[in-house]
Every structure is written in C-alpha cells, then in structure tokens.
Design a protein around this motif. Structure first.
Motif, mmCIF file in Angstrom:
data_model
loop_
_atom_site.group_PDB
_atom_site.id
_atom_site.type_symbol
_atom_site.label_atom_id
_atom_site.label_comp_id
_atom_site.label_asym_id
_atom_site.label_seq_id
_atom_site.Cartn_x
_atom_site.Cartn_y
_atom_site.Cartn_z
ATOM 1 N N ALA A 1 7.240 18.113 -73.161
ATOM 2 C CA ALA A 1 7.838 19.446 -73.287
ATOM 3 C C ALA A 1 6.875 20.519 -72.803
ATOM 4 N N LEU A 2 5.596 20.379 -73.127
ATOM 5 C CA LEU A 2 4.595 21.345 -72.681
ATOM 6 C C LEU A 2 4.436 21.300 -71.161
ATOM 7 N N SER A 3 4.450 20.111 -70.610
ATOM 8 C CA SER A 3 4.324 20.002 -69.149
ATOM 9 C C SER A 3 5.529 20.625 -68.457
ATOM 10 N N SER A 4 6.689 20.478 -69.038
ATOM 11 C CA SER A 4 7.899 21.078 -68.472
ATOM 12 C C SER A 4 7.824 22.604 -68.507
ATOM 13 N N THR B 1 5.156 24.418 -68.404
ATOM 14 C CA THR B 1 4.031 24.947 -67.622
ATOM 15 C C THR B 1 3.999 24.421 -66.189
ATOM 16 N N SER B 2 4.943 23.574 -65.835
ATOM 17 C CA SER B 2 4.993 22.956 -64.498
ATOM 18 C C SER B 2 3.714 22.184 -64.178
ATOM 19 N N CYS B 3 3.182 21.516 -65.186
ATOM 20 C CA CYS B 3 1.996 20.676 -65.013
ATOM 21 C C CYS B 3 2.398 19.219 -65.213
ATOM 22 N N HIS B 4 1.653 18.314 -64.640
ATOM 23 C CA HIS B 4 1.947 16.890 -64.766
ATOM 24 C C HIS B 4 1.745 16.431 -66.212
ATOM 25 N N LYS B 5 2.710 15.684 -66.716
ATOM 26 C CA LYS B 5 2.691 15.264 -68.127
ATOM 27 C C LYS B 5 1.426 14.492 -68.491
ATOM 28 N N ARG B 6 0.982 13.589 -67.654
ATOM 29 C CA ARG B 6 -0.193 12.775 -67.993
ATOM 30 C C ARG B 6 -1.436 13.638 -68.146
ATOM 31 N N TYR B 7 -1.599 14.639 -67.280
ATOM 32 C CA TYR B 7 -2.756 15.530 -67.384
ATOM 33 C C TYR B 7 -2.658 16.402 -68.636
ATOM 34 N N GLU C 1 -1.122 15.623 -71.431
ATOM 35 C CA GLU C 1 -1.389 14.779 -72.586
ATOM 36 C C GLU C 1 -2.897 14.533 -72.759
ATOM 37 N N THR C 2 -3.584 14.296 -71.661
ATOM 38 C CA THR C 2 -5.037 14.095 -71.721
ATOM 39 C C THR C 2 -5.733 15.362 -72.188
ATOM 40 N N TRP C 3 -5.301 16.511 -71.654
ATOM 41 C CA TRP C 3 -5.871 17.800 -72.067
ATOM 42 C C TRP C 3 -5.629 18.028 -73.562
ATOM 43 N N CYS C 4 -4.405 17.778 -74.027
ATOM 44 C CA CYS C 4 -4.082 17.973 -75.451
ATOM 45 C C CYS C 4 -4.956 17.095 -76.342
ATOM 46 N N ASP C 5 -5.104 15.830 -75.975
ATOM 47 C CA ASP C 5 -5.922 14.927 -76.796
ATOM 48 C C ASP C 5 -7.380 15.383 -76.825
ATOM 49 N N ASP D 1 10.630 11.582 -77.258
ATOM 50 C CA ASP D 1 10.632 12.852 -76.540
ATOM 51 C C ASP D 1 11.946 12.993 -75.777
ATOM 52 N N ALA D 2 12.738 13.967 -76.157
ATOM 53 C CA ALA D 2 14.050 14.166 -75.547
ATOM 54 C C ALA D 2 13.967 14.586 -74.086
ATOM 55 N N THR D 3 12.835 15.150 -73.662
ATOM 56 C CA THR D 3 12.746 15.656 -72.286
ATOM 57 C C THR D 3 12.563 14.559 -71.255
ATOM 58 N N ASP D 4 11.983 13.404 -71.646
ATOM 59 C CA ASP D 4 11.791 12.353 -70.637
ATOM 60 C C ASP D 4 11.910 10.937 -71.178
ATOM 61 N N SER D 5 12.508 10.752 -72.324
ATOM 62 C CA SER D 5 12.785 9.440 -72.914
ATOM 63 C C SER D 5 11.541 8.600 -73.195
ATOM 64 N N THR D 6 10.434 9.237 -73.476
ATOM 65 C CA THR D 6 9.223 8.498 -73.846
ATOM 66 C C THR D 6 8.882 8.783 -75.297
ATOM 67 N N VAL D 7 7.862 8.131 -75.780
ATOM 68 C CA VAL D 7 7.381 8.351 -77.135
ATOM 69 C C VAL D 7 6.057 9.092 -77.032
ATOM 70 N N SER D 8 5.908 10.157 -77.821
ATOM 71 C CA SER D 8 4.726 10.994 -77.708
ATOM 72 C C SER D 8 4.382 11.621 -79.050
ATOM 73 N N ARG D 9 3.153 12.105 -79.143
ATOM 74 C CA ARG D 9 2.751 12.872 -80.319
ATOM 75 C C ARG D 9 3.171 14.322 -80.119
ATOM 76 N N THR D 10 3.246 15.046 -81.235
ATOM 77 C CA THR D 10 3.526 16.478 -81.183
ATOM 78 C C THR D 10 2.214 17.227 -81.384
ATOM 79 N N TYR D 11 1.997 18.265 -80.574
ATOM 80 C CA TYR D 11 0.782 19.070 -80.637
ATOM 81 C C TYR D 11 1.150 20.486 -81.055
ATOM 82 N N TRP D 12 0.307 21.123 -81.871
ATOM 83 C CA TRP D 12 0.543 22.496 -82.296
ATOM 84 C C TRP D 12 -0.781 23.185 -82.565
#
Length: 133
Positions: free
Chosen positions: A65-68, A70-76, A78-82, A99-110
């Motif tokens: 959701a964050l990558s969507s 910000t128009s950034c690649h999801k993998r980058y 996720e690495t930045w968030c971690d 994750d409803a945006t891309d059918s994967t499983v992910s952690r939530t960041y806040w």
C-alpha cells in the motif's frame, strides 16, 4: 577514552587492551549505524514515505500500500520499512496480513505520534529530516 593521546611505555604499545578494543568496536558500530540512519531519513523524507505513513495514522500501511501511494517499488519499500523499524523510526505488526493491493502477505507499518513529530511534521520544531539532506 578514544581520541585522547596517552603516554604509554613502548612495551604497552604492543599489548592489546580488551577494554579499548571493545570501546573502539562499539564506536565504529555506532558510527556506521548513524550513517545508515541518515540515509533512511533522507530516503523517507525525499520519497514521501514518512509523510504517507503519518497520514495513515495508527492503522498504518503495508509495504504494498505504501509503495502504491509513493510510486516506489514494493520490495525496496519493504526493505526500507524493516530497516526503519530496526532504527526505531517505524513500528511494525508482529503478525502478517493479507494485502488487498497485491494479493500477498505483509506486515503493517505505522508511526507513533513522536515518530510523526520528528520524521514527518515539517512544521515541528522537532523535525529532523532536514538535517539528513
């Protein structure tokens, strides 16, 4: 202490002092960690990652959701968030969610209110990301 010249006998100059070694290693690790923290702050500010997470409030966002937003690649993202979680710049759920945006499983960041104040609120006297630029 490191950085302070000490008078030492020639014999003791060749002996490894375990306490000095430990202090120097810890200092190097702290300095390297600080360099990483500055880069995380710069990237988060420049790409709007902190701003989007701050807008999401206590519900947070998944990396997808964050990558969507910000128009950034999801993998980058996720690495930045971690990495930000490791530096206490973000919080993350211990469990994963679908994750409803891309059918994967992910952690939530806040972000906590203090994290938002220091890393996302550009009008705050506590805002620190400008120092990373």
């Amino acid at each position: 202490r490191l950085g302070i010249a000490r008078a030492a006998s020639p014999a003791s100059r060749d002996e490894l002092d375990p306490k000095e070694l430990k202090r120097l290693v810890l200092r190097c690790v702290e300095d390297l960690s600080g360099g990483v923290a500055v880069q995380l702050m710069y990237i988060g500010d420049r790409l709007g990652l902190f701003a989007r997470l701050a807008e999401a409030g206590k519900n947070g966002l998944t990396a997808a959701a964050l990558s969507s937003k910000t128009s950034c690649h999801k993998r980058y993202v996720e690495t930045w968030c971690d990495a930000c979680v490791a530096h206490s710049f973000l919080e993350a759920s211990s469990d994963t969610v679908a994750d409803a945006t891309d059918s994967t499983v992910s952690r939530t960041y806040w972000m906590t209110p203090a994290q938002r104040e220091v890393l996302a609120n550009e009008t705050s006297q506590h805002f620190q990301c400008g120092a990373a630029q």
